[in-house]
Design a protein around this motif. Structure first.
Motif, PDB file in Angstrom:
ATOM      1  N   ALA A  16      28.836  74.436  49.616  1.00 63.81           N
ATOM      2  CA  ALA A  16      27.646  75.203  50.016  1.00 63.81           C
ATOM      3  C   ALA A  16      27.506  76.435  49.124  1.00 63.81           C
ATOM      4  N   LYS A  17      26.272  76.802  48.872  1.00 66.97           N
ATOM      5  CA  LYS A  17      26.030  77.983  48.038  1.00 66.97           C
ATOM      6  C   LYS A  17      26.416  79.241  48.815  1.00 66.97           C
ATOM      7  N   GLN A  18      27.098  80.101  48.128  1.00 65.09           N
ATOM      8  CA  GLN A  18      27.484  81.357  48.760  1.00 65.09           C
ATOM      9  C   GLN A  18      26.376  82.382  48.511  1.00 65.09           C
TER      10      GLN A  18
END
Length: 104
Positions: free
Chosen positions: A25-27
């Protein structure tokens, strides 16, 4: 029995590392506050000084103090200010509380 076996195989297949290896997942990085944020300046409030106590003020002429209040009131009324009576009452109360009567 066959259904239970098929269900077990499908559950194991879905739980395998091939299906579990989803892209990370994109932080999201928190937004920073603007560097040039100006501080909030509150208006300054000037409070009147409290009425001094009679025990701390040496004996003086209360009549002269009241005459000073009367002069201030006269010039205030000449400017048609609505706050003159309240200011005169405060000044008069200051004169009464500030100066001791001689012989008291």
């Amino acid at each position: 029995m066959r259904r239970a076996l098929v269900l077990l195989v499908m559950t194991l297949a879905l739980a395998s590392p091939v299906h579990a290896a989803a892209p990370p997942a994109k932080q999201v990085q928190p937004k920073k506050a603007p560097a040039a944020a100006a501080p909030v300046i509150a208006p300054s409030v000037v409070l009147q000084s409290p009425i001094p106590l009679a025990s701390t003020t040496p004996g003086g002429d209360a009549g002269q103090c009241r005459a000073s209040c009367a002069r201030t009131y006269y010039f205030c009324k000449a400017q048609d200010d609505d706050q003159c009576p309240a200011q005169w009452a405060q000044c008069s109360a200051r004169c009464t509380s500030s100066y001791k009567r001689l012989g008291s």
